[in-house]
Scaffold this active site. Sequence first.
Site, PDB file in Angstrom:
ATOM      1  N   GLU A   1       0.832  -1.203   0.000  1.00 50.41           N
ATOM      2  CA  GLU A   1       0.000   0.000   0.000  1.00 50.41           C
ATOM      3  C   GLU A   1       0.868   1.255   0.000  1.00 50.41           C
ATOM      4  OE1 GLU A   1      -3.168  -0.009   2.832  1.00 50.41           O
ATOM      5  OE2 GLU A   1      -3.953  -1.947   2.160  1.00 50.41           O
ATOM      6  N   GLU A   2       1.978   1.209   0.710  1.00 49.41           N
ATOM      7  CA  GLU A   2       2.876   2.369   0.720  1.00 49.41           C
ATOM      8  C   GLU A   2       3.378   2.674  -0.681  1.00 49.41           C
ATOM      9  OE1 GLU A   2       7.237   3.688   2.537  1.00 49.41           O
ATOM     10  OE2 GLU A   2       6.027   2.211   3.597  1.00 49.41           O
ATOM     11  N   ARG A   3       3.733   1.638  -1.425  1.00 47.24           N
ATOM     12  CA  ARG A   3       4.292   1.858  -2.760  1.00 47.24           C
ATOM     13  C   ARG A   3       3.234   2.278  -3.767  1.00 47.24           C
ATOM     14  NH1 ARG A   3       8.347  -3.229  -1.571  1.00 47.24           N
ATOM     15  NH2 ARG A   3       9.813  -1.958  -0.329  1.00 47.24           N
TER      16      ARG A   3
ATOM     17  N   CYS B   1       2.706   5.899  -2.973  1.00 47.39           N
ATOM     18  CA  CYS B   1       3.805   6.712  -3.498  1.00 47.39           C
ATOM     19  C   CYS B   1       3.604   7.012  -4.976  1.00 47.39           C
ATOM     20  CB  CYS B   1       5.129   5.979  -3.271  1.00 47.39           C
ATOM     21  SG  CYS B   1       6.565   6.830  -3.965  1.00 47.39           S
TER      22      CYS B   1
END
Length: 390
Positions: A246-248, A251
């Site tokens: 989810e972070e990527r 981003c």
Amino acid sequence: MQYTHEHREIQHTLRRYIDEQINPQVDEWEEAGMFPAHEVFRDLGRLGLLGLTKPEAHGGAGLDYSYSMAMAETLGHIHCGGVPMGIGVQTDMATPALARFGSEELQREFLAPAIAGEMVACIGVSEPGAGSDVAAIRTHARKDGDDYVISGQKMWITNSLQADWMCMLVNTGDGPAHRNKSLVIVPLRENGKPVKGFEVGKKIRKIGMNSSDTGLLYFDEVRVPQRYRIGEEGHGFVYQMQQFQEERLWCAASCLESLSNCITWTVEWAQERKLFGAALADQQWVQFKLAELKTEVESLRALTYQACERYVAGEDVTEWATMAKLKAGRLNRVVPDTCLQFWGGMGFTWENRVSRMFRDGRLASIGGGADEVMLGILSKTMGIAKRPPR
């Protein structure tokens, strides 16, 4: 993936808040080296924007991940990178595992206030000797009765100078590096004061993302109840790898509008700027390079939307999220750099929006996994590199 009326309404609400309450203060926050996270998060919490994908039982909206993508994309409307990153840590980096694997009690105590904007969260993975190599972290927790007693260091921690709690990846056993770690919620402050054993070593001065506070943190025998562990003991590495998806995705999505804006600002400048008796935009080289950059950004958009669509469908999108993150990092370097060249001397001034993007965007190829780590992951998913034993 297509945005619906509901997606657009969320974007409209957020864009209006950005125009009225964030962008007018960005220059001041950049100069101060920090934005007021508690104040901004309380506002976003009241607007219902900090828990779009989180459980309704704890104040979230219970929507699918495409709504997080819509929000991340709109955060690119902010005239800096630091504030969006601080918000993204709260919504898509420090809280996904808590929402997915945390106990009901833990979610009531920490997730609900984060969704409401009453608490600021941070994610504690990187250390002075372990950044992209997550398995190498050395911070450890020993058991003492019903508690964990935590000692170690965390570095490059966004929001840490203001955060009320950390979602920390910590060694809770002595087994193999991929099976001896747990995710633990670690309170950092009570009534605004650091908890016993926790200390901010220093505020890290960076070349960009200046409105985002980043700290080196020390933990010396910090006592935390074992019930603050997220999910099963020893599963922290796996949980964090899932959280990285989810972070990527976040981003990649958060770069789309800012990259498009960078090109738009440069087109406007090139049409006004006179050079050798003609507009800079009349130069075919300038036209072709800006057209090429726009094509690259729209390629990133298509890749990111496809990754999100697969993620919402329940697929493992490790490969897709990794490709999107890699492409976003590269474009965050190429687009501002190319555009800055067309601005000439004006592009080399501190206040210029493109020069700020040039400084802020460089982090995207480092944070959340360096480009080389992304390439390593892709090599493994393609079957051309060996996976390490676990």
